[in-house]
Scaffold this motif. Structure first.
Motif, PDB file in Angstrom:
ATOM      1  N   PRO A 371       4.928   8.981  -3.045  1.00 14.46           N
ATOM      2  CA  PRO A 371       4.174   7.966  -2.308  1.00 14.46           C
ATOM      3  C   PRO A 371       2.948   7.508  -3.092  1.00 14.46           C
ATOM      4  O   PRO A 371       2.312   8.283  -3.805  1.00 14.46           O
ATOM      5  CB  PRO A 371       3.761   8.694  -1.021  1.00 14.46           C
ATOM      6  CG  PRO A 371       4.642   9.902  -0.943  1.00 14.46           C
ATOM      7  CD  PRO A 371       4.942  10.275  -2.347  1.00 14.46           C
ATOM      8  N   ASN A 372       2.635   6.234  -2.942  1.00 16.39           N
ATOM      9  CA  ASN A 372       1.409   5.655  -3.498  1.00 16.39           C
ATOM     10  C   ASN A 372       0.861   4.748  -2.411  1.00 16.39           C
ATOM     11  O   ASN A 372       1.402   3.669  -2.156  1.00 16.39           O
ATOM     12  CB  ASN A 372       1.704   4.879  -4.771  1.00 16.39           C
ATOM     13  CG  ASN A 372       0.432   4.473  -5.501  1.00 16.39           C
ATOM     14  OD1 ASN A 372      -0.677   4.756  -5.049  1.00 16.39           O
ATOM     15  ND2 ASN A 372       0.581   3.800  -6.630  1.00 16.39           N
ATOM     16  N   THR A 373      -0.206   5.195  -1.748  1.00 14.27           N
ATOM     17  CA  THR A 373      -0.631   4.500  -0.546  1.00 14.27           C
ATOM     18  C   THR A 373      -2.108   4.747  -0.300  1.00 14.27           C
ATOM     19  O   THR A 373      -2.820   5.281  -1.167  1.00 14.27           O
ATOM     20  CB  THR A 373       0.215   4.969   0.660  1.00 14.27           C
ATOM     21  OG1 THR A 373      -0.175   4.253   1.826  1.00 14.27           O
ATOM     22  CG2 THR A 373       0.060   6.459   0.906  1.00 14.27           C
ATOM     23  N   LYS A 374      -2.564   4.376   0.864  1.00 15.75           N
ATOM     24  CA  LYS A 374      -3.917   4.665   1.314  1.00 15.75           C
ATOM     25  C   LYS A 374      -3.856   5.564   2.543  1.00 15.75           C
ATOM     26  O   LYS A 374      -2.840   5.607   3.240  1.00 15.75           O
ATOM     27  CB  LYS A 374      -4.671   3.372   1.654  1.00 15.75           C
ATOM     28  CG  LYS A 374      -5.093   2.564   0.439  1.00 15.75           C
ATOM     29  CD  LYS A 374      -5.992   1.402   0.843  1.00 15.75           C
ATOM     30  CE  LYS A 374      -6.507   0.652  -0.392  1.00 15.75           C
ATOM     31  NZ  LYS A 374      -7.424  -0.451  -0.018  1.00 15.75           N
ATOM     32  N   ALA A 434     -12.545   3.671   1.161  1.00 14.11           N
ATOM     33  CA  ALA A 434     -11.142   3.937   1.496  1.00 14.11           C
ATOM     34  C   ALA A 434     -10.663   5.078   0.615  1.00 14.11           C
ATOM     35  O   ALA A 434     -11.260   5.366  -0.433  1.00 14.11           O
ATOM     36  CB  ALA A 434     -10.275   2.700   1.304  1.00 14.11           C
ATOM     37  N   ALA A 435      -9.582   5.722   1.024  1.00 12.67           N
ATOM     38  CA  ALA A 435      -9.015   6.840   0.266  1.00 12.67           C
ATOM     39  C   ALA A 435      -7.611   6.472  -0.206  1.00 12.67           C
ATOM     40  O   ALA A 435      -6.759   6.107   0.600  1.00 12.67           O
ATOM     41  CB  ALA A 435      -8.973   8.104   1.115  1.00 12.67           C
ATOM     42  N   LEU A 436      -7.390   6.558  -1.514  1.00 20.16           N
ATOM     43  CA  LEU A 436      -6.067   6.335  -2.088  1.00 20.16           C
ATOM     44  C   LEU A 436      -5.334   7.661  -2.205  1.00 20.16           C
ATOM     45  O   LEU A 436      -5.951   8.696  -2.489  1.00 20.16           O
ATOM     46  CB  LEU A 436      -6.172   5.681  -3.471  1.00 20.16           C
ATOM     47  CG  LEU A 436      -6.106   4.152  -3.509  1.00 20.16           C
ATOM     48  CD1 LEU A 436      -7.326   3.562  -2.810  1.00 20.16           C
ATOM     49  CD2 LEU A 436      -6.027   3.633  -4.936  1.00 20.16           C
ATOM     50  N   ILE A 437      -4.027   7.625  -1.991  1.00 18.95           N
ATOM     51  CA  ILE A 437      -3.204   8.845  -1.965  1.00 18.95           C
ATOM     52  C   ILE A 437      -1.992   8.640  -2.857  1.00 18.95           C
ATOM     53  O   ILE A 437      -1.363   7.567  -2.835  1.00 18.95           O
ATOM     54  CB  ILE A 437      -2.730   9.152  -0.540  1.00 18.95           C
ATOM     55  CG1 ILE A 437      -3.915   9.410   0.387  1.00 18.95           C
ATOM     56  CG2 ILE A 437      -1.778  10.344  -0.531  1.00 18.95           C
ATOM     57  CD1 ILE A 437      -3.514   9.506   1.843  1.00 18.95           C
ATOM     58  N   GLN A 438      -1.658   9.653  -3.633  1.00 20.40           N
ATOM     59  CA  GLN A 438      -0.417   9.609  -4.394  1.00 20.40           C
ATOM     60  C   GLN A 438       0.098  11.023  -4.632  1.00 20.40           C
ATOM     61  O   GLN A 438      -0.600  12.012  -4.395  1.00 20.40           O
ATOM     62  CB  GLN A 438      -0.609   8.880  -5.725  1.00 20.40           C
ATOM     63  CG  GLN A 438      -1.432   9.628  -6.744  1.00 20.40           C
ATOM     64  CD  GLN A 438      -1.354   9.003  -8.123  1.00 20.40           C
ATOM     65  OE1 GLN A 438      -0.559   8.107  -8.378  1.00 20.40           O
ATOM     66  NE2 GLN A 438      -2.188   9.471  -9.022  1.00 20.40           N
ATOM     67  N   TYR A 439       1.330  11.088  -5.125  1.00 17.17           N
ATOM     68  CA  TYR A 439       1.962  12.367  -5.423  1.00 17.17           C
ATOM     69  C   TYR A 439       2.832  12.176  -6.656  1.00 17.17           C
ATOM     70  O   TYR A 439       3.538  11.165  -6.772  1.00 17.17           O
ATOM     71  CB  TYR A 439       2.830  12.841  -4.254  1.00 17.17           C
ATOM     72  CG  TYR A 439       3.520  14.175  -4.480  1.00 17.17           C
ATOM     73  CD1 TYR A 439       2.930  15.357  -4.041  1.00 17.17           C
ATOM     74  CD2 TYR A 439       4.742  14.253  -5.132  1.00 17.17           C
ATOM     75  CE1 TYR A 439       3.550  16.587  -4.242  1.00 17.17           C
ATOM     76  CE2 TYR A 439       5.371  15.470  -5.342  1.00 17.17           C
ATOM     77  CZ  TYR A 439       4.776  16.634  -4.895  1.00 17.17           C
ATOM     78  OH  TYR A 439       5.392  17.849  -5.099  1.00 17.17           O
TER      79      TYR A 439
END
Length: 583
Positions: A371-374, A434-439
């Motif tokens: 995932p690549n999201t917020k 904002a917070a960005l999220i990835q794995y």
């Protein structure tokens, strides 16, 4: 095979590029497939399937309303050259198209979906093969966009109020997924129509499953992650069993105490009936009073204990059901891996915050996606800000954007650690966060500027939605039947793809590639809104159909010789051990 021969050697049309579109789709057998779908309507002047094809023609010409078939500046129903190019004897009045759309049912929709999938398969397979051959990343973009209708309307089926364009409106939500082979490029894979109160998170699974079905590619599943949840669930289940056993023991003691008290009370009452001394009678009466007062408390404790026991039993049953589901899910993932020997190295799910619930992130991770999201809400950014060191080093990542890396972070409702970063934008004199999220499996995090830029390339799908609205008017629903609305969603996605897929063929057909022609071919909007509504001369030759645009048109003097399209031949190897031919 649908016939496309004209009854005259030379003819004029006001929709030049539509002739080329029709030739392209006929040679790829899409029109034949559409003419074979079942529609429960009698044939009068035109077959009902002809009116379905006409609806597709209208969308590819950029009409905004069904009335444009008859009332546009150059009505399509009065252009027999276009009809013949699309393999039809003519086009019906727009009211006939509307009635046909109202007649169509789920069977027709499914048949059309199958026809479009069969037509699209070789084009998608070509793009997939190229990505696999280059070892490039598979990047899927997901989005949800609103389709508002009049707030007072009562004739749109299943329309509900929902959040659209920053306000509550009546209408529908359109969920879409596209494959982004290159930056700025997109290949529409699927679209689903939903009531207006549908939220993004509820659409993710159907979009992912549709994307895998269309590309026939899936990442390596991660059953080892599920094992972590299985072990946690087993530990939780053991705790519940232990608590349940303790509660059973407690209930047994309470029941034994209750039975003993009843026996003591009965014995005391019998003794009181016989001869007994006054001092002994007083002591016995006091004991009896205490025992009788204790009975209601015991009954209450028993009732509470039974209620707690039932809750533990229900919880245990839920945990056992969840464990069974986890074991089955792990087995399914392991089976997927056994039948997927050469998965792509990296498959990314790029999406906005609305899709990123803890449950969805967990599902995506176990399914093998990155995932690549917020973060789904502002609480994560607030929590990260509270834990920032006093002298944090913010990295400039955009004209008005800075980021600071964070590392592993556990998001609420997601059991697996994710890489997060905090970003901020200056608005006036204040910052917004904002917070960005990835794995990533390789645990190699890109630089913060690269991460920021790559995530914001999801504007590719947002630009695609804008193209759908500005080129194909997908936000203006042309039918008030569920089937008609669904067809509009399917056909707009198809039209956007065809405007790109036919480009190489048109280049080979052009007699002379002028700069103006190159600009037109590279712009789907110009192809549809301009070239498909430009006057041209059509002539049948031994080499095929010659298409010459009029001097006063947008492509003055440009000539195409519409020859046959080449067959698809995919190289063997990788994970595509088959050949797809079309033509």
């Amino acid at each position: 095979m649908t016939t496309r021969s004209l009854d005259w050697p030379v003819a004029n049309t006001q929709h030049g590029m539509l002739v080329a579109f029709g030739e392209f789709l006929c040679q790829h057998s899409l029109i034949d497939r559409l003419m074979a779908v079942p529609i429960g309507q009698k044939t009068r002047t035109f077959r009902p399937q002809t009116k379905l094809v006409e609806f597709l023609v209208g969308i590819m010409s950029g009409i905004e309303y069904l009335q444009d078939f008859n009332q546009g500046s150059h009505p399509l129903v009065k252009d027999p050259v276009v009809a013949r190019a699309w393999g039809q004897p003519g086009f019906a009045h727009f009211s006939g198209v509307s009635r046909t759309l109202d007649t169509c049912d789920d069977e027709t929709v499914q048949a059309v979906e199958h026809a479009l999938a069969e037509f699209s398969r070789p084009f998608i397979a070509t793009a997939v093969h190229d990505l696999l051959h280059r070892g490039a990343a598979f990047i899927y973009d997901f989005d949800l966009t609103g389709q508002a209708v009049s707030p007072t309307s009562t004739t749109y089926p299943q329309a509900t109020f929902g959040w659209m364009n920053d306000r509550v409106k009546l209408g529908y939500q359109l969920a879409r997924v596209c494959l982004s082979p290159e930056a700025g490029d997109r290949l529409w894979l699927a679209g689903f129509h939903h009531p207006g109160d549908t939220v993004s998170a509820a659409c993710l699974k159907e979009l992912v499953e549709a994307a895998e079905a269309q590309t026939q590619v899936r990442p390596r599943r991660r059953p080892e992650l599920v094992q972590q949840r299985i072990e946690a669930q087993q530990a939780s289940l053991e705790r519940t069993r232990r608590l349940l056993n303790q509660q059973h023991t407690q209930l047994t003691r309470l029941r034994q105490t209750q039975l003993r008290l009843h026996g003591q009370i009965y014995h005391a009452e019998q003794v009181q009936k016989g001869p007994i001394s006054r001092p002994k009678a007083a002591i016995l009466k006091k004991q009896l009073t205490g025992w009788q007062k204790r009975l209601p408390r015991l009954a209450s404790q028993l009732t509470t204990g039974q209620q707690v026991t039932r809750k533990h039993q229900q919880h245990l049953l839920q945990q056992e059901t969840a464990l069974t589901a986890l074991l089955a899910w792990q087995a399914q993932l392991a089976t997927d891996n056994r039948t997927n020997p050469n998965p792509p190295a990296y498959v990314e799910a790029r999406m906005d915050a609305g899709f990123a619930t803890g449950e969805n992130l967990t599902w995506l991770l176990e399914l093998g996606y990155c995932p690549n999201t917020k973060a789904p809400n502002g609480h994560t950014a607030t929590a990260l800000r509270a834990r920032l060191p006093n002298r944090s080093r913010w990295v400039k990542v955009g004209a008005n954007a800075e980021m600071v890396g964070w590392g592993a972070y556990h998001l609420h409702d997601c059991p697996y650690p994710l890489t997060v970063a905090l970003e901020r934008f200056k608005v006036g004199h204040a910052y917004k966060y904002a917070a960005l999220i990835q794995y990533r499996d390789d645990q190699i995090c890109p630089t913060l500027p690269a991460w920021f830029q790559h995530y914001n390339q999801r504007q590719t799908i947002e630009a695609g939605n804008k193209e759908m609205k500005g080129t194909f008017f997908v936000q203006h629903l042309m039918s008030r039947s569920l089937a008609g609305i669904r067809f509009q969603v399917l056909f707009t996605g198809l039209a956007a793809n065809v405007a790109r897929w036919c480009r190489p063929w048109l280049k080979t057909c052009a007699a002379d590639r002028t700069p103006q022609l190159t600009r037109t071919l590279n712009s789907p909007k110009h192809l549809v809104r301009v070239a498909a509504n430009s006057a041209a001369l059509v002539q049948q030759t031994r080499c095929g159909t010659a298409l010459q645009f009029a001097p006063e048109s947008a492509l003055p003097g440009v000539i195409f010789f519409l020859r046959g399209v080449p067959a698809f031949q995919l190289a063997l190897g990788l994970n595509q051990p088959y050949r797809i031919e079309s033509g």
